[in-house]
Design an enzyme around this catalytic site. Structure first.
Site, PDB file in Angstrom:
ATOM      1  N   GLU A  79       0.800  -1.235   0.000  1.00 12.13           N
ATOM      2  CA  GLU A  79       0.000   0.000   0.000  1.00 12.13           C
ATOM      3  C   GLU A  79       0.832   1.284   0.000  1.00 12.13           C
ATOM      4  OE1 GLU A  79      -2.956   0.051   3.074  1.00 12.13           O
ATOM      5  OE2 GLU A  79      -3.979  -1.710   2.300  1.00 12.13           O
ATOM      6  N   GLU A 129      -5.135  -8.728   1.089  1.00 17.70           N
ATOM      7  CA  GLU A 129      -5.588  -8.493   2.460  1.00 17.70           C
ATOM      8  C   GLU A 129      -7.080  -8.235   2.432  1.00 17.70           C
ATOM      9  OE1 GLU A 129      -3.880  -5.355   4.845  1.00 17.70           O
ATOM     10  OE2 GLU A 129      -1.852  -5.905   4.273  1.00 17.70           O
TER      11      GLU A 129
HETATM   12  C1  NOJ Z   1      -3.703  -2.471   5.569  1.00 20.26           C
HETATM   13  C2  NOJ Z   1      -2.306  -2.616   6.068  1.00 20.26           C
HETATM   14  O1  NOJ Z   1      -1.522  -3.239   5.086  1.00 20.26           O
HETATM   15  C3  NOJ Z   1      -2.204  -3.402   7.361  1.00 20.26           C
HETATM   16  O2  NOJ Z   1      -0.920  -3.266   7.844  1.00 20.26           O
HETATM   17  C4  NOJ Z   1      -3.249  -2.899   8.334  1.00 20.26           C
HETATM   18  O3  NOJ Z   1      -3.127  -3.461   9.595  1.00 20.26           O
HETATM   19  C5  NOJ Z   1      -4.624  -3.144   7.756  1.00 20.26           C
HETATM   20  N1  NOJ Z   1      -4.730  -2.348   6.562  1.00 20.26           N
HETATM   21  C6  NOJ Z   1      -5.771  -2.775   8.693  1.00 20.26           C
HETATM   22  O4  NOJ Z   1      -5.754  -1.409   8.932  1.00 20.26           O
END
Ligand code: NOJ
Length: 445
Positions: free
Chosen positions: A166, A356
C-alpha cells in the site's frame, strides 16, 4: 458459498507484517525503525503503545505458523523487517536477522504453507529516515540494495514476492498527514515520497525478476470506492479528486498510463513540476505477474474548502446510517466487487489477488471463546463479492485474510484487533476466535 466454488487453483492465505507481529525490536542486532522512534512521541499512538513486543511472532513463529496451517490456509504472507537484516538500512548485513527469516521460510515449507514475502510493509530503518527516508533521492539506491539482499538470500526457496504494501498508505499517512511514522507533513515531503515509492515499486520488480528464477512478482494497493455525498457538481468533483489520490496515483503510472488527471485539481500541476520524471513513464512501469488489492472500506466524500489542496472530506459512515466496523469504516461488499472489476478493467493486469481483507470489531474473550459473529459475516459478504467478480470473468486468483493474530495496528495500537486469533498481550496466549473456526470449516468445504 463453498471454497470449492472458487476453483481448485484459488489461493487461500493469511497475512501478517513484521513490525505489527514480530516484537523483539531490539533483539540480536535489529536496528531501530521509524515506528520505534515515532511510537515514543507522546500522543502519536493510542494508549502510548509501541511495537516493541507486538504478538512476539519472532519467538512464537512455530506456534503461529502451525495455527495458520490448522485453520486450513495454504499461503502465508509475511514481511521482512529491513532493519533486522540491514540494521542501518544499508551497509553491513546482520546474519542473525537473515537466519531468522530462513527459519520462518523453512517452517512454512515444512508445514506446506507457501510463503509470500512482502519486501516493504512500512518499517523503514530509522537511520535511513535520518537521511531523508522516502523523501531522499538515495531512497532508490537503499531500497535496491535491500531487495537484492533479500533476493540473494531467499530467492532459491521463495518464489512469490510482493514489492510494496500500500504505497498510498505509508506515503500519505506518514509523509503528508503526519499520523503514521515518520510523522512528516506537507507537500514538500509528500511529493518526493510518492515519486520514490512509485519508482521503488517498479524497480523492486525488476530486481526480483533478474535475481530470482521463476519468480511470481506482485505489489499491493489499497483501494476504496469514492462516492460523492450528493449530486452537486462540487461534491462530484471532490470525489473525483479523492479517487485520484486514493486509487489511481500509483497504479496508473505503473501500468504505463502516466500520472492520472482530473479537472480542477491544481495540486496535480504542482506535482508534475516537482517530479519532472513523472513524465518519463518508463522507469515507473513494470509488468507484474499479479496485482494485490486491499479493500477495507468505501468512502463518501463532499466538497470542503477548508481542507488544503484536496478540498474534500469524508462524510463518516456512522452519520449516514450504513453499517461500519469498529474502525468506523463502511462495510460495503458490493463496493469491493466494483473495485475489483475496476482494477480488472484497466485491461493490462494479468491477475488480481486480494492480498488483504478483514475487519476490526471489539472482541470479548469469555470463558475461552471469542464470539465474533460480525467478523464472520464480514468475511462471508466480501468473499461473495470476490466470487461474483470471478464468475464474471475477472482473473482473481486468491484471497488472503488480514490477519492471523491480533497485532500492532499502527497508530491505533493494540486495541484495534483484526485477528482470527485472539492474543492476550500480557501473557501472549493465543485463542482461536469463532471467525478462525469459521475459516477452518470454510476451507474444508
Ligand atoms: C492495511 C495494512 O496493510 C495493514 O498493515 C493494516 O493493519 C490493515 N490495513 C488494517 O488497517
Amino acid at each position: 458459498m463453498k471454497k470449492s466454488d472458487f476453483g481448485e487453483d484459488f489461493l487461500w492465505g493469511v497475512t501478517i507484517a513484521a513490525i505489527q507481529n514480530e516484537g523483539a525490536s531490539f533483539t540480536k542486532g535489529k536496528g531501530l525503525t521509524i515506528w520505534d522512534t515515532f511510537s515514543k512521541r507522546i500522543g502519536k499512538i493510542k494508549n502510548g503503545d509501541t511495537p516493541s513486543h507486538a504478538c512476539d511472532f519472532y519467538h512464537r513463529y512455530k506456534e503461529d505458523l502451525l495455527l495458520a496451517k490448522q485453520l486450513g490456509f495454504k499461503v502465508f504472507r509475511f514481511s521482512i523487517a529491513w532493519s533486522r537484516i540491514l540494521p542501518e538500512g544499508q551497509g553491513r548485513i546482520n546474519k542473525s536477522g537473515i537466519n531468522f527469516y530462513h527459519q520462518v521460510i523453512d517452517e512454512c515449507l515444512t508445514l506446506g504453507l507457501t510463503p509470500y514475502i512482502t519486501l516493504y510493509h512500512w518499517d523503514l530503518p530509522h537511520d535511513l529516515e535520518k537521511e531523508g527516508g522516502w523523501c531522499s533521492h538515495f531512497l532508490l539506491k537503499w531500497f535496491s540494495r535491500f531487495v537484492t539482499v533479500c533476493a540473494e538470500n531467499y530467492g532459491s526457496k521463495v518464489k512469490n514476492w510482493i514489492i510494496l504494501n500500500e504505497p498510498m498508505g505509508f506515503t500519505t499517512l506518514g509523509y503528508m498527514l503526519g499520523i503514521h511514522a515518520p510523522g512528516k507533513m506537507g507537500l514538500n515531503n509528500y511529493f518526493p515520497a510518492i515519486h520514490n515509492a512509485a519508482l521503488a515499486q517498479a524497480e523492486g520488480g525488476r530486481i526480483i525478476r533478474e535475481l530470482v528464477s521463476n519468480a511470481n512478482i506482485g505489489t499491493t494497493f489499497s483501494c476504496s470506492e469514492v462516492m460523492p455525498f450528493s449530486d452537486k457538481e462540487q461534491d462530484i468533483k471532490a470525489a473525483a479528486r479523492m479517487d485520484l489520490m486514493l486509487n489511481r496515483l500509483f497504479i496508473e503510472p505503473l501500468l504505463g498510463k502516466g500520472l492520472p488527471h482530473v479537472e480542477d485539481f491544481p495540486m496535480l500541476e504542482k506535482m508534475l513540476v516537482h517530479n519532472k520524471t513523472w513524465k518519463y513513464t518508463e522507469r515507473l512501469q513494470f509488468d507484474f505477474d499479479y496485482i494485490g488489492i486491499q479493500n477495507y472500506f468505501a468512502l463518501t466524500v463532499k466538497h470542503n474548502p477548508l481542507i488544503p489542496y484536496l478540498q474534500a472530506s469524508e462524510v463518516k459512515a456512522k452519520t449516514r446510517k450504513v453499517p461500519y466496523t469498529d474502525m468506523g469504516w463502511e462495510i460495503n461488499a458490493e463496493s469491493c466487487y466494483r473495485m475489483i472489476k475496476r482494477f480488472w478493467d484497466y485491461g493490462n493486469i494479468r491477475k488480481l489477488l486480494v492480498t488483504e481483507g478483514g475487519a476490526f470489531f471489539k472482541d470479548k474473550l469469555i470463558n475461552g471463546t471469542v464470539d465474533d459473529a460480525q467478523r464472520i459475516q464480514y468475511f462471508q459478504e466480501y468473499l461473495e463479492a470476490v466470487l461474483k467478480a470471478k464468475r464474471e470473468g475477472v482473473n482473481v486468483g486468491g484471497y488472503f485474510a488480514w490477519t492471523l493474530t491480533d497485532n500492532f495496528e499502527w497508530s491505533e495500537g493494540y486495541q484495534a484487533t483484526f485477528g482470527l486469533i485472539h492474543v492476550d498481550f500480557s501473557t501472549q496466549q493465543r485463542t482461536i476466535k469463532n471467525s478462525g473456526y469459521w475459516w477452518r470449516q470454510f476451507l474444508k468445504s
